[in-house]
Design a protein around this motif. Structure first.
Motif, PDB file in Angstrom:
ATOM      1  N   ALA A   1       0.842  -1.207   0.000  1.00  0.00           N
ATOM      2  CA  ALA A   1       0.000   0.000   0.000  1.00  0.00           C
ATOM      3  C   ALA A   1       0.872   1.249   0.000  1.00  0.00           C
ATOM      4  O   ALA A   1       0.601   2.223  -0.715  1.00  0.00           O
ATOM      5  CB  ALA A   1      -0.922  -0.005   1.222  1.00  0.00           C
ATOM      6  N   PHE A   2       1.957   1.207   0.767  1.00  0.00           N
ATOM      7  CA  PHE A   2       2.898   2.337   0.822  1.00  0.00           C
ATOM      8  C   PHE A   2       3.510   2.584  -0.558  1.00  0.00           C
ATOM      9  O   PHE A   2       3.510   3.706  -1.069  1.00  0.00           O
ATOM     10  CB  PHE A   2       3.999   2.041   1.853  1.00  0.00           C
ATOM     11  N   GLU A   3       3.987   1.501  -1.182  1.00  0.00           N
ATOM     12  CA  GLU A   3       4.649   1.668  -2.480  1.00  0.00           C
ATOM     13  C   GLU A   3       3.684   2.171  -3.532  1.00  0.00           C
ATOM     14  O   GLU A   3       4.049   2.972  -4.386  1.00  0.00           O
ATOM     15  CB  GLU A   3       5.320   0.355  -2.903  1.00  0.00           C
ATOM     16  N   ALA A   4       2.430   1.716  -3.431  1.00  0.00           N
ATOM     17  CA  ALA A   4       1.419   2.166  -4.399  1.00  0.00           C
ATOM     18  C   ALA A   4       1.155   3.661  -4.226  1.00  0.00           C
ATOM     19  O   ALA A   4       1.046   4.402  -5.208  1.00  0.00           O
ATOM     20  CB  ALA A   4       0.127   1.365  -4.224  1.00  0.00           C
ATOM     21  N   ARG A   5       1.106   4.110  -2.983  1.00  0.00           N
ATOM     22  CA  ARG A   5       0.862   5.543  -2.743  1.00  0.00           C
ATOM     23  C   ARG A   5       2.011   6.373  -3.273  1.00  0.00           C
ATOM     24  O   ARG A   5       1.816   7.423  -3.892  1.00  0.00           O
ATOM     25  CB  ARG A   5       0.702   5.815  -1.247  1.00  0.00           C
ATOM     26  N   VAL A   6       3.228   5.903  -3.019  1.00  0.00           N
ATOM     27  CA  VAL A   6       4.398   6.642  -3.493  1.00  0.00           C
ATOM     28  C   VAL A   6       4.409   6.679  -5.026  1.00  0.00           C
ATOM     29  O   VAL A   6       4.633   7.732  -5.631  1.00  0.00           O
ATOM     30  CB  VAL A   6       5.697   6.015  -2.932  1.00  0.00           C
ATOM     31  N   ALA A   7       4.114   5.544  -5.628  1.00  0.00           N
ATOM     32  CA  ALA A   7       4.120   5.471  -7.092  1.00  0.00           C
ATOM     33  C   ALA A   7       3.057   6.387  -7.684  1.00  0.00           C
ATOM     34  O   ALA A   7       3.172   6.859  -8.813  1.00  0.00           O
ATOM     35  CB  ALA A   7       3.900   4.030  -7.539  1.00  0.00           C
TER      36      ALA A   7
ATOM     37  N   ASP B   1       1.236   8.325   8.772  1.00  0.00           N
ATOM     38  CA  ASP B   1       1.057   7.189   7.865  1.00  0.00           C
ATOM     39  C   ASP B   1       2.062   6.080   8.179  1.00  0.00           C
ATOM     40  O   ASP B   1       3.173   6.356   8.623  1.00  0.00           O
ATOM     41  CB  ASP B   1       1.271   7.631   6.404  1.00  0.00           C
ATOM     42  N   TRP B   2       1.677   4.867   7.877  1.00  0.00           N
ATOM     43  CA  TRP B   2       2.633   3.764   8.012  1.00  0.00           C
ATOM     44  C   TRP B   2       3.717   3.923   6.946  1.00  0.00           C
ATOM     45  O   TRP B   2       3.430   4.317   5.804  1.00  0.00           O
ATOM     46  CB  TRP B   2       1.919   2.414   7.827  1.00  0.00           C
ATOM     47  N   MET B   3       4.939   3.635   7.320  1.00  0.00           N
ATOM     48  CA  MET B   3       6.038   3.680   6.339  1.00  0.00           C
ATOM     49  C   MET B   3       7.072   2.618   6.709  1.00  0.00           C
ATOM     50  O   MET B   3       7.229   2.298   7.898  1.00  0.00           O
ATOM     51  CB  MET B   3       6.671   5.073   6.301  1.00  0.00           C
ATOM     52  N   PRO B   4       7.763   2.086   5.720  1.00  0.00           N
ATOM     53  CA  PRO B   4       8.807   1.106   6.037  1.00  0.00           C
ATOM     54  C   PRO B   4       9.891   1.742   6.907  1.00  0.00           C
ATOM     55  O   PRO B   4      10.204   2.928   6.739  1.00  0.00           O
ATOM     56  CB  PRO B   4       9.386   0.723   4.670  1.00  0.00           C
ATOM     57  N   GLU B   5      10.440   0.955   7.790  1.00  0.00           N
ATOM     58  CA  GLU B   5      11.470   1.466   8.702  1.00  0.00           C
ATOM     59  C   GLU B   5      12.675   2.030   7.929  1.00  0.00           C
ATOM     60  O   GLU B   5      13.243   3.046   8.314  1.00  0.00           O
ATOM     61  CB  GLU B   5      11.886   0.322   9.630  1.00  0.00           C
ATOM     62  N   ALA B   6      13.035   1.385   6.838  1.00  0.00           N
ATOM     63  CA  ALA B   6      14.213   1.850   6.084  1.00  0.00           C
ATOM     64  C   ALA B   6      13.939   3.213   5.434  1.00  0.00           C
ATOM     65  O   ALA B   6      14.843   4.052   5.326  1.00  0.00           O
ATOM     66  CB  ALA B   6      14.600   0.832   5.025  1.00  0.00           C
ATOM     67  N   TYR B   7      12.696   3.436   5.029  1.00  0.00           N
ATOM     68  CA  TYR B   7      12.303   4.741   4.467  1.00  0.00           C
ATOM     69  C   TYR B   7      12.434   5.804   5.556  1.00  0.00           C
ATOM     70  O   TYR B   7      13.009   6.862   5.347  1.00  0.00           O
ATOM     71  CB  TYR B   7      10.864   4.637   3.966  1.00  0.00           C
TER      72      TYR B   7
ATOM     73  N   ALA C   1      12.411  16.498  10.667  1.00  0.00           N
ATOM     74  CA  ALA C   1      12.995  15.217  11.098  1.00  0.00           C
ATOM     75  C   ALA C   1      12.326  14.730  12.378  1.00  0.00           C
ATOM     76  O   ALA C   1      12.142  13.527  12.579  1.00  0.00           O
ATOM     77  CB  ALA C   1      14.508  15.357  11.285  1.00  0.00           C
ATOM     78  N   GLU C   2      11.933  15.663  13.243  1.00  0.00           N
ATOM     79  CA  GLU C   2      11.251  15.270  14.489  1.00  0.00           C
ATOM     80  C   GLU C   2       9.923  14.565  14.205  1.00  0.00           C
ATOM     81  O   GLU C   2       9.514  13.695  14.966  1.00  0.00           O
ATOM     82  CB  GLU C   2      11.027  16.500  15.381  1.00  0.00           C
ATOM     83  N   THR C   3       9.278  14.939  13.110  1.00  0.00           N
ATOM     84  CA  THR C   3       7.992  14.278  12.797  1.00  0.00           C
ATOM     85  C   THR C   3       8.197  12.804  12.450  1.00  0.00           C
ATOM     86  O   THR C   3       7.243  12.035  12.382  1.00  0.00           O
ATOM     87  CB  THR C   3       7.261  14.952  11.616  1.00  0.00           C
ATOM     88  N   LEU C   4       9.463  12.413  12.228  1.00  0.00           N
ATOM     89  CA  LEU C   4       9.749  11.005  11.923  1.00  0.00           C
ATOM     90  C   LEU C   4      10.219  10.259  13.165  1.00  0.00           C
ATOM     91  O   LEU C   4      10.634   9.112  13.087  1.00  0.00           O
ATOM     92  CB  LEU C   4      10.842  10.935  10.846  1.00  0.00           C
ATOM     93  N   GLY C   5      10.195  10.947  14.304  1.00  0.00           N
ATOM     94  CA  GLY C   5      10.557  10.282  15.555  1.00  0.00           C
ATOM     95  C   GLY C   5      11.990  10.543  15.997  1.00  0.00           C
ATOM     96  O   GLY C   5      12.436   9.994  16.995  1.00  0.00           O
ATOM     97  N   ALA C   6      12.724  11.385  15.267  1.00  0.00           N
ATOM     98  CA  ALA C   6      14.083  11.727  15.715  1.00  0.00           C
ATOM     99  C   ALA C   6      13.964  12.794  16.798  1.00  0.00           C
ATOM    100  O   ALA C   6      13.061  13.622  16.731  1.00  0.00           O
ATOM    101  CB  ALA C   6      14.891  12.276  14.551  1.00  0.00           C
ATOM    102  N   SER C   7      14.856  12.767  17.791  1.00  0.00           N
ATOM    103  CA  SER C   7      14.775  13.836  18.785  1.00  0.00           C
ATOM    104  C   SER C   7      15.823  14.898  18.478  1.00  0.00           C
ATOM    105  O   SER C   7      16.916  14.604  17.984  1.00  0.00           O
ATOM    106  CB  SER C   7      14.953  13.290  20.208  1.00  0.00           C
TER     107      SER C   7
END
Ligand SMILES: [Fe+2]
Ligand SMILES: [Fe+2]
Length: 328
Positions: free
Chosen positions: A25-31, A40-46, A102-108
């Motif tokens: 679903a993530f890849e389809a949205r990006v495409a 939104d859910w996103m792969p950890e590597a992303y 970057a903080e919105t991705l969980g980085a402090s």
């Protein structure tokens, strides 16, 4: 600028297997060119790729204030001083937007700053070169911010929403930075022989570092393909570098100056400039922190952080009191 990946990660190295339907679903949205938003859910590597890229970008904006800040007190006129002050403040603002993104991705924020100050995090190598003359300030605005624009314009459509939106404003300000730099050099290039020589000398020293800002060439940039698939990047390092060279060479000539590259030649067939080999050894040495002023830059950042401790403490105390009042 600032957006080239300097640290290698293995995108396959996700901590756990991720549910295939979520990945699909993530890849389809990006495409589909939809933005991915913080919730939104996103792969950890992303997520990790973005945290690294955005925080490196933020660090570069902040460290980038140093070589130019160095000239605020020595600007040749009130007008140039006001312009330079505004530009350096803009760069500080860019850093702050980007830390927030970057903080919105969980980085402090603390971890990011700590990584910078401890030398663990990278920033754009260009800021490890010294600014020796006033012409360097013009060359930075024109070449360094010019290269940044090439990189950042496509990022306005990067797949992560907060990063893309930050870039819209950043790009507007960068275009002012680029113009003021070129304008300063145009004035000097119409001046005395000594001023003209300063402009040529600045171009000689900043040309290659600016070209290197686009990062390693494509066959040496293993994460590029994944970033393009995720639509974090939209063009490869070499494509952006070529665009920059094609756009900038005529500007060098308009100044009446020379490009310090004996192999530079217009290639009629390709419709692009061919250019000489890049000294990647120098690039990696500067990435490793061996640039002429790398130590000085980090010392200046750490000192600014320590000197600003009272501001952070006062803000925390104010916030604590506000909460007590609000609760009462
Ligand atoms: Fe900036
Ligand atoms: Fe800028």
């Amino acid at each position: 600028m600032y957006t080239t990946e300097l640290q290698k990660v293995d995108p396959q190295q996700a901590p756990t297997r991720e549910p295939q339907e979520l990945v699909d679903a993530f890849e389809a949205r990006v495409a589909d060119d939809a933005f991915i938003e913080p919730k939104d859910w996103m792969p950890e590597a992303y997520r990790r790729t973005l945290i690294r890229q955005i925080s490196q970008h933020a660090h570069s904006e902040i460290v980038g204030m140093l070589p130019e800040g160095n000239w605020i007190t020595r600007a040749p006129s009130l007008k140039r001083k006001a312009i330079l002050l505004a530009k350096v403040q803009d760069e500080g603002g860019h850093g702050l937007y980007l830390y927030s993104a970057a903080e919105t991705l969980g980085a402090s924020r603390e971890e990011m700053i700590d990584a910078l100050h401890s030398g663990k995090a990278k920033y754009s190598t260009i800021f490890n070169y010294p600014t020796l003359t006033w012409a360097d300030i013009g060359a930075i605005g024109w070449l360094v911010d010019g290269a940044a624009i090439m990189n950042q314009v496509p990022l306005q459509r990067t797949s992560y929403g907060p990063y893309a939106r930050a870039m819209v404003r950043v790009c507007k300000e960068e275009s002012f930075h680029q113009r003021q730099g070129y304008d300063a050099l145009l004035v000097m290039a119409a001046g005395t022989d000594e001023q003209k020589a300063m402009v040529q000398d600045a171009i000689d020293r900043w040309w290659w570092p600016a070209i290197m800002m686009f990062g390693p060439s494509d066959d040496n940039s293993p994460n590029s393909a994944q970033s393009i698939r995720w639509r974090i990047k939209r063009e490869t390092n070499d494509e952006l570098r070529q665009k920059f060279i094609d756009a900038t060479v005529p500007q060098v000539h308009l100044l009446g100056m020379e490009v310090p590259d004996p192999d530079l030649k217009w290639n009629e067939e390709r419709g692009h400039y061919d250019y000489g080999a890049i000294d990647w050894e120098e690039f990696y040495a500067v990435v490793r922190g061996e640039g002429p002023t790398a130590k000085e830059r980090m010392e200046a950042r750490r000192k600014a952080w320590d000197d600003g401790a009272w501001v952070r403490e006062a803000a925390d105390a104010h916030e604590a009191r506000r909460r007590i009042k609000a609760a009462a």
